[in-house]
Design a protein around this motif. Sequence first.
Motif, short mmCIF file in Angstrom:
data_model
loop_
_atom_site.label_atom_id
_atom_site.label_comp_id
_atom_site.label_asym_id
_atom_site.label_seq_id
_atom_site.Cartn_x
_atom_site.Cartn_y
_atom_site.Cartn_z
N GLU A 153 7.08 57.01 6.74
CA GLU A 153 7.96 56.96 5.56
C GLU A 153 9.29 56.33 5.96
O GLU A 153 9.70 56.41 7.12
CB GLU A 153 8.22 58.37 5.02
CG GLU A 153 6.99 59.07 4.48
CD GLU A 153 7.30 60.50 4.02
OE1 GLU A 153 6.37 61.12 3.48
OE2 GLU A 153 8.43 60.98 4.19
N PRO A 154 9.97 55.71 5.00
CA PRO A 154 11.28 55.14 5.33
C PRO A 154 12.27 56.27 5.64
O PRO A 154 12.14 57.38 5.13
CB PRO A 154 11.69 54.39 4.06
CG PRO A 154 10.86 54.96 2.97
CD PRO A 154 9.60 55.48 3.61
N PRO A 155 13.26 55.99 6.51
CA PRO A 155 14.26 57.01 6.82
C PRO A 155 14.93 57.54 5.55
O PRO A 155 15.14 56.80 4.59
CB PRO A 155 15.27 56.28 7.70
CG PRO A 155 14.53 55.12 8.27
CD PRO A 155 13.52 54.74 7.21
N ALA A 156 15.26 58.84 5.57
CA ALA A 156 15.92 59.49 4.43
C ALA A 156 17.02 60.40 4.98
O ALA A 156 16.93 61.62 4.88
CB ALA A 156 14.91 60.27 3.60
N PRO A 157 18.06 59.80 5.58
CA PRO A 157 19.11 60.63 6.19
C PRO A 157 19.88 61.44 5.16
O PRO A 157 20.10 61.00 4.03
CB PRO A 157 20.02 59.61 6.88
CG PRO A 157 19.78 58.33 6.18
CD PRO A 157 18.36 58.38 5.69
N ARG A 158 20.28 62.64 5.58
CA ARG A 158 21.11 63.52 4.76
C ARG A 158 22.29 63.95 5.62
O ARG A 158 22.15 64.18 6.81
CB ARG A 158 20.34 64.78 4.32
CG ARG A 158 19.18 64.52 3.40
CD ARG A 158 18.44 65.84 3.15
NE ARG A 158 17.27 65.67 2.34
CZ ARG A 158 17.19 65.99 1.06
NH1 ARG A 158 18.22 66.51 0.43
NH2 ARG A 158 16.07 65.82 0.39
N TYR A 159 23.43 64.09 4.95
CA TYR A 159 24.67 64.46 5.64
C TYR A 159 25.28 65.66 4.93
O TYR A 159 25.40 65.65 3.70
CB TYR A 159 25.66 63.29 5.61
CG TYR A 159 25.09 61.99 6.11
CD1 TYR A 159 25.20 61.64 7.44
CD2 TYR A 159 24.43 61.13 5.24
CE1 TYR A 159 24.67 60.44 7.90
CE2 TYR A 159 23.89 59.93 5.69
CZ TYR A 159 24.02 59.59 7.03
OH TYR A 159 23.48 58.40 7.48
N PHE A 160 25.66 66.67 5.70
CA PHE A 160 26.23 67.89 5.14
C PHE A 160 27.56 68.18 5.85
O PHE A 160 27.55 68.47 7.05
CB PHE A 160 25.29 69.07 5.33
CG PHE A 160 23.94 68.90 4.68
CD1 PHE A 160 23.71 69.40 3.41
CD2 PHE A 160 22.90 68.25 5.34
CE1 PHE A 160 22.47 69.25 2.79
CE2 PHE A 160 21.66 68.10 4.74
CZ PHE A 160 21.44 68.60 3.47
N VAL A 161 28.65 68.10 5.12
CA VAL A 161 29.98 68.39 5.67
C VAL A 161 30.47 69.68 5.03
O VAL A 161 30.41 69.83 3.80
CB VAL A 161 30.96 67.23 5.40
CG1 VAL A 161 32.35 67.56 5.90
CG2 VAL A 161 30.44 65.92 6.01
N ASN A 162 30.93 70.60 5.87
CA ASN A 162 31.38 71.92 5.41
C ASN A 162 30.35 72.61 4.51
O ASN A 162 30.68 73.13 3.44
CB ASN A 162 32.72 71.82 4.67
CG ASN A 162 33.85 71.36 5.56
OD1 ASN A 162 33.83 71.53 6.77
ND2 ASN A 162 34.87 70.77 4.95
N PRO A 163 29.08 72.64 4.93
CA PRO A 163 28.06 73.26 4.07
C PRO A 163 28.23 74.76 3.95
O PRO A 163 28.68 75.42 4.90
CB PRO A 163 26.74 72.91 4.78
CG PRO A 163 27.14 72.75 6.21
CD PRO A 163 28.53 72.19 6.20
N VAL A 164 27.87 75.28 2.79
CA VAL A 164 27.90 76.72 2.52
C VAL A 164 26.59 77.07 1.83
O VAL A 164 26.22 76.44 0.85
CB VAL A 164 29.09 77.10 1.61
CG1 VAL A 164 29.05 78.58 1.25
CG2 VAL A 164 30.41 76.74 2.27
N ILE A 165 25.91 78.09 2.35
CA ILE A 165 24.66 78.55 1.73
C ILE A 165 24.98 79.64 0.72
O ILE A 165 25.71 80.59 1.03
CB ILE A 165 23.67 79.06 2.78
CG1 ILE A 165 23.16 77.89 3.62
CG2 ILE A 165 22.50 79.80 2.12
CD1 ILE A 165 22.18 78.30 4.70
#
Length: 170
Positions: A68-80
């Motif tokens: 599959e083509p790359p599917a980058p994700r970026y999370f800055v200051n994540p909160v669950i």
Amino acid sequence: MTIRPIVTAPDPRLREISTPVDGVDDELRALMDDMLETMYAAPGIGLAAIQIGVPKRVIVMDLAGEGEPPAPRYFVNPVIRNPATDLAPYQEGCLSVPDYYEEIERPATCTVDYLDYDGTPRTLEAEGLLATCIQHEMDHLEGVLFIDHLSRLKRERILKKLKRDRSAAA
């Protein structure tokens, strides 16, 4: 982009609690680019900044399957938010605990608030592997490794072997 060395257990830096960032700028985007490059080279599917020795609340991941083509994700200051009460098991591994895999149970779903690569606030409803991966990486931001979810005996056995391997490599 630069491939950076990955910090491995039992390095005490992995126990640091990461600090929030003030915002997304070119310097932080360069860090996220390096993190993604490092993660792909390892290879892995997720990486927290502390895993390359940077105690900032930043995560990158890419759950694209082989072919599959790359599917980058970026999370800055994540909160669950809203972790499910029902748990889902997953065979987890970690770039900072190389060559070890154990079944870990985590909430099956969760909501994540975060800033993206451009600093735009986002909310994500996560389930399945995405929910597992984001929770695993969020643990890193709190100084927690996936092996901390195991029994004390199993965890100590793994850490002892990692120390022995590190000494043999030195």
